[in-house]
Motif scaffolding. Structure first.
Motif, PDB file in Angstrom:
ATOM      1  N   ALA A  30     -24.574  46.160 -17.259  1.00  0.00           N
ATOM      2  CA  ALA A  30     -25.703  47.006 -16.857  1.00  0.00           C
ATOM      3  C   ALA A  30     -27.027  46.260 -16.927  1.00  0.00           C
ATOM      4  N   ILE A  31     -27.298  45.605 -18.049  1.00  0.00           N
ATOM      5  CA  ILE A  31     -28.621  45.038 -18.300  1.00  0.00           C
ATOM      6  C   ILE A  31     -28.783  43.655 -17.690  1.00  0.00           C
ATOM      7  N   PHE A  32     -27.827  42.768 -17.941  1.00  0.00           N
ATOM      8  CA  PHE A  32     -27.950  41.392 -17.469  1.00  0.00           C
ATOM      9  C   PHE A  32     -27.481  41.240 -16.025  1.00  0.00           C
ATOM     10  N   CYS A  33     -26.294  41.768 -15.728  1.00  0.00           N
ATOM     11  CA  CYS A  33     -25.718  41.586 -14.397  1.00  0.00           C
ATOM     12  C   CYS A  33     -26.327  42.519 -13.355  1.00  0.00           C
ATOM     13  N   LYS A  34     -26.811  43.688 -13.811  1.00  0.00           N
ATOM     14  CA  LYS A  34     -27.341  44.720 -12.914  1.00  0.00           C
ATOM     15  C   LYS A  34     -26.279  45.219 -11.924  1.00  0.00           C
ATOM     16  N   ALA A  35     -25.027  45.250 -12.377  1.00  0.00           N
ATOM     17  CA  ALA A  35     -23.955  45.806 -11.554  1.00  0.00           C
ATOM     18  C   ALA A  35     -24.156  47.309 -11.395  1.00  0.00           C
ATOM     19  N   ASP A  36     -23.600  47.864 -10.338  1.00  0.00           N
ATOM     20  CA  ASP A  36     -23.721  49.306 -10.098  1.00  0.00           C
ATOM     21  C   ASP A  36     -22.697  50.102 -10.899  1.00  0.00           C
ATOM     22  N   ALA A  37     -21.529  49.512 -11.124  1.00  0.00           N
ATOM     23  CA  ALA A  37     -20.458  50.214 -11.835  1.00  0.00           C
ATOM     24  C   ALA A  37     -19.629  49.217 -12.624  1.00  0.00           C
ATOM     25  N   ILE A  38     -18.977  49.719 -13.656  1.00  0.00           N
ATOM     26  CA  ILE A  38     -17.993  48.941 -14.402  1.00  0.00           C
ATOM     27  C   ILE A  38     -16.708  49.753 -14.427  1.00  0.00           C
ATOM     28  N   LYS A  39     -15.593  49.077 -14.214  1.00  0.00           N
ATOM     29  CA  LYS A  39     -14.318  49.777 -14.076  1.00  0.00           C
ATOM     30  C   LYS A  39     -13.299  49.233 -15.064  1.00  0.00           C
ATOM     31  N   PHE A  40     -12.608  50.144 -15.738  1.00  0.00           N
ATOM     32  CA  PHE A  40     -11.555  49.787 -16.687  1.00  0.00           C
ATOM     33  C   PHE A  40     -10.203  50.143 -16.072  1.00  0.00           C
ATOM     34  N   GLN A  41      -9.144  50.116 -16.873  1.00  0.00           N
ATOM     35  CA  GLN A  41      -7.808  50.479 -16.401  1.00  0.00           C
ATOM     36  C   GLN A  41      -7.156  51.423 -17.391  1.00  0.00           C
ATOM     37  N   LYS A  42      -6.273  52.289 -16.885  1.00  0.00           N
ATOM     38  CA  LYS A  42      -5.542  53.233 -17.744  1.00  0.00           C
ATOM     39  C   LYS A  42      -4.094  53.275 -17.298  1.00  0.00           C
ATOM     40  N   ARG A  43      -3.209  53.014 -18.251  1.00  0.00           N
ATOM     41  CA  ARG A  43      -1.767  53.069 -18.022  1.00  0.00           C
ATOM     42  C   ARG A  43      -1.100  53.878 -19.132  1.00  0.00           C
ATOM     43  N   CYS A  44       0.015  54.476 -18.796  1.00  0.00           N
ATOM     44  CA  CYS A  44       0.945  55.015 -19.786  1.00  0.00           C
ATOM     45  C   CYS A  44       2.197  54.151 -19.675  1.00  0.00           C
ATOM     46  N   PRO A  45       2.300  53.080 -20.473  1.00  0.00           N
ATOM     47  CA  PRO A  45       3.363  52.084 -20.267  1.00  0.00           C
ATOM     48  C   PRO A  45       4.768  52.658 -20.242  1.00  0.00           C
ATOM     49  N   LYS A  46       5.054  53.654 -21.079  1.00  0.00           N
ATOM     50  CA  LYS A  46       6.418  54.206 -21.113  1.00  0.00           C
ATOM     51  C   LYS A  46       6.729  55.027 -19.870  1.00  0.00           C
ATOM     52  N   GLU A  47       5.715  55.493 -19.184  1.00  0.00           N
ATOM     53  CA  GLU A  47       5.915  56.191 -17.911  1.00  0.00           C
ATOM     54  C   GLU A  47       5.960  55.214 -16.751  1.00  0.00           C
ATOM     55  N   LEU A  48       5.137  54.198 -16.821  1.00  0.00           N
ATOM     56  CA  LEU A  48       4.999  53.248 -15.724  1.00  0.00           C
ATOM     57  C   LEU A  48       6.166  52.274 -15.646  1.00  0.00           C
ATOM     58  N   LEU A  49       6.672  51.858 -16.801  1.00  0.00           N
ATOM     59  CA  LEU A  49       7.697  50.813 -16.853  1.00  0.00           C
ATOM     60  C   LEU A  49       9.089  51.397 -17.062  1.00  0.00           C
ATOM     61  N   THR A  50      10.081  50.728 -16.511  1.00  0.00           N
ATOM     62  CA  THR A  50      11.457  51.077 -16.849  1.00  0.00           C
ATOM     63  C   THR A  50      11.737  50.606 -18.278  1.00  0.00           C
ATOM     64  N   LYS A  51      12.827  51.096 -18.856  1.00  0.00           N
ATOM     65  CA  LYS A  51      13.196  50.674 -20.212  1.00  0.00           C
ATOM     66  C   LYS A  51      13.390  49.163 -20.269  1.00  0.00           C
ATOM     67  N   GLU A  52      14.000  48.615 -19.237  1.00  0.00           N
ATOM     68  CA  GLU A  52      14.230  47.169 -19.193  1.00  0.00           C
ATOM     69  C   GLU A  52      12.915  46.402 -19.113  1.00  0.00           C
TER      70      GLU A  52
END
Length: 295
Positions: A30-52
């Motif tokens: 925000a302050i140094f880069c003056k970017a408009d947005a910052i984006k993170f990530q959200k996962r539920c690994p046990k839902e997203l991944l197979t057991k293997e």
């Protein structure tokens, strides 16, 4: 007429599972880069991944934060309550918060925070159940990358958003899924193809780059991609697979600066001789001198 460029600093999981680092990334973006947005990530690994997949070792063990790939992913995850805190910090410092969602549980959790936009990564743009749920239940913009996607799949995605009356809330991103991507595989002219096919149907066309440097992003903008997303880290040598394909703060800062300079320059002269030129014309422009002047 070009739209003003919009720069998204993609923090992803480059915070290494540490809220203090995430907070610093927000403040710096925000302050140094003056970017408009910052984006993170959200996962539920046990839902997203197979057991293997969950129980398999990380394909690059030196970058792993757990004994299995699933444990590695769990280590890097923030809870929805922590994401609420990230959003609050963003609002306090004046930068837009967003998150990429990789599964239905994550989509529902992040939608409950009502961010300005939610991102669908290339890996999940064919999760039509999740896309449909977001169309019906989330009111903000939806950003979606076209990496690893056939033209037939692209059409199916846009058709879905049109079916639910949400295509004008959709921003499509040209993207090549690689980390990092060599210049020959960036394929910037895909932006022109996407504009021709989709510009009148969706809200906007963007560019999500995984290449080195920032020159390519300027070219992407001049081709019509007015939303520019780049991976962002505080230190490219940190542990993790995304850091090497990310820009450090000064890279994001220079990207924002150069895009705004390009925006200011993309116009046509308001008069044949601009006021800034007139004084130079009077001083420098060639004119034939008479004999008296020549002496």
């Amino acid at each position: 007429m070009y739209k003003k460029p919009y720069v998204i600093a993609e923090a992803g999981c480059n915070h290494m599972g540490d809220m203090k680092i995430a907070h610093e990334m927000i403040n710096t973006a925000a302050i140094f880069c003056k970017a408009d947005a910052i984006k993170f990530q959200k996962r539920c690994p046990k839902e997203l991944l197979t057991k293997e997949q969950y129980n398999a070792p990380h394909p690059n063990p030196i970058n792993s934060y757990g004994e299995t790939y699933g444990k590695h992913r769990e280590f890097l995850e923030f809870t929805v309550e922590q994401h609420a805190q990230l959003k609050k910090w963003c609002e306090e410092i004046g930068i837009t918060y967003s998150t990429s969602v990789w599964d239905m549980t994550s989509a529902k959790e992040i939608a409950s925070l009502h961010p300005k936009f939610i991102k669908i990564p290339s890996a999940c743009n064919n999760h039509f159940e999740m896309l449909q749920w977001l169309c019906e239940n989330y009111e903000g913009e939806i950003h979606l990358s076209f990496g690893m996607t056939t033209h037939e799949e692209e059409e199916k995605i846009v058709d879905l958003f049109e079916e639910y009356g949400r295509a004008k809330d959709l921003i499509l991103f040209n993207c090549t899924s690689g980390y990092p991507v060599p210049f020959k595989d960036v394929c910037l002219l895909e932006i022109s193809r996407m504009k021709k096919k989709f510009e009148q149907r969706v809200k906007s066309i963007g560019f999500s780059g995984h290449h080195n440097g920032i020159a390519i992003d300027i070219a992407a903008y001049t081709l019509g991609a007015d939303v520019i997303e780049r991976h962002y880290t505080l230190n490219r040598t940190w542990k993790g697979t995304d850091h090497a394909a990310s820009l450090e703060p000064d890279g994001i800062r220079r990207l924002k600066r150069d895009l705004e300079a390009t925006y200011d320059s993309l116009n046509i002269k308001s008069s044949e001789i601009l006021p800034i030129e007139q004084v130079q014309r009077e001083k420098l422009k060639y004119r034939k001198r008479n004999k008296f002047e020549a002496k």
